[in-house]
Design a protein around this motif. Structure first.
Motif, short mmCIF file in Angstrom:
data_model
loop_
_atom_site.label_atom_id
_atom_site.label_comp_id
_atom_site.label_asym_id
_atom_site.label_seq_id
_atom_site.Cartn_x
_atom_site.Cartn_y
_atom_site.Cartn_z
N SER A 157 0.81 -1.22 0.00
CA SER A 157 0.00 0.00 0.00
C SER A 157 0.85 1.27 0.00
CB SER A 157 -0.94 0.03 1.22
OG SER A 157 -0.18 0.09 2.43
N LEU A 158 2.16 1.14 0.25
CA LEU A 158 3.04 2.31 0.26
C LEU A 158 3.28 2.85 -1.15
CD1 LEU A 158 5.68 1.16 2.90
CD2 LEU A 158 3.86 2.86 3.21
N GLY A 159 3.02 2.03 -2.14
CA GLY A 159 3.13 2.47 -3.53
C GLY A 159 4.54 2.81 -3.97
N PRO A 160 4.74 3.97 -4.60
CA PRO A 160 6.04 4.34 -5.17
C PRO A 160 7.17 4.46 -4.15
CG PRO A 160 4.30 5.73 -6.07
CD PRO A 160 3.70 4.97 -4.92
N VAL A 161 6.83 4.76 -2.89
CA VAL A 161 7.89 4.95 -1.88
C VAL A 161 8.32 3.62 -1.26
CG1 VAL A 161 7.11 7.27 -1.33
CG2 VAL A 161 6.25 5.34 0.00
#
Length: 256
Positions: A157-161
């Motif tokens: 869920s943190l995505g790009p980071v």
């Protein structure tokens, strides 16, 4: 005379260096090693005498032992890990607490007057013990993939980071954590001993000069530092064990 020409023997790194008491097979045995050995024997002897022949109606020594054991068990382990999960780790945490506490207390004991924990090798070894237990438990509980997720904070869920978080958490948990765990104990004992030595030496130095009133102030500060050190010594043992329990709690926690 000191290097600055004032004659005051300022404490420094030399205050943490000791000549060998004996050399056996090329191995040098100094004062700090002796204090660490005595600490080990004191902890083992005390708990053996306190619980070796435990009675339903405890004697004074058993009562003291039970109070200390119960403080660590209920006040640290149960509070962090819970009773069910924490019970098996109580002996380890009790051993760590009292071993560290007594190593620290040598700082204010006449003739000894040196905290073993101010030599970083000793906190590093203790931190390494905790580190091995933590890593082993994490592998055992979660397997290889679960271990990776646990130590990196992996969360889609943190995505790009996510890649950045994974790298930071990996280095933080596997490399920085044991270092900071050891340095926290070492730095506090190192600084405390340095301050205590400074005020003690200053009291004697000023007493042998025309600044006798200043010697009185320095002596009062020495007493204050001793009392403060007694507090810090117990707190540092508490914090070290508390962090150890929190690491184990993290190893046992389910990763979501």
């Amino acid at each position: 005379m000191s290097d600055n020409g004032c004659g005051f023997p300022a404490p420094g790194l030399h205050s943490f260096l000791f000549k060998p008491i004996a050399t056996v097979g090329g191995f040098e045995f100094n004062k700090v090693m002796l204090l660490a050995l005595i600490t080990t024997l004191l902890v083992i002897t005390f708990f053996t005498l306190a619980f070796g022949k435990a009675k339903v109606v405890p004697g004074k020594l058993q009562m003291i032992g039970e109070a200390g054991y119960d403080f660590v068990r209920r006040g640290i382990v149960y509070e962090t890990l819970g009773r069910k999960e924490g019970e098996k780790y109580v002996p380890l945490m009790v051993s760590l607490f009292f071993f560290i506490w007594i190593m620290n207390i040598w700082s204010v004991i006449p003739l000894a007057q040196f905290p073993v924990s101010s030599i970083i090798a000793y906190p590093m070894v203790l931190a390494l013990v905790v580190y091995v237990v933590w890593v082993s438990l994490t592998f055992k509980k979660h397997g290889f993939v679960g271990f990776f997720k646990n130590v990196t904070g992996y969360d889609k869920s943190l995505g790009p980071v996510l890649p950045l978080v994974v790298v930071i958490e990996f280095f933080s948990n596997l490399l920085v954590r044991p270092f900071t765990h050891a340095v926290r104990l070492f730095a506090n004992m190192f600084a405390g001993h340095l301050m205590l030595v400074m005020f003690t030496v200053a009291s004697w130095y000023l007493l042998n000069s025309w600044m006798i009133p200043a010697a009185g102030v320095s002596f009062i500060m020495t007493i204050v530092m001793i009392l403060f050190e007694l507090f810090v010594q117990a707190v540092q043992a508490y914090v070290f064990v508390l962090l150890a329990c929190s690491y184990i709690q993290g190893a046992l926690a389910e990763h979501h």
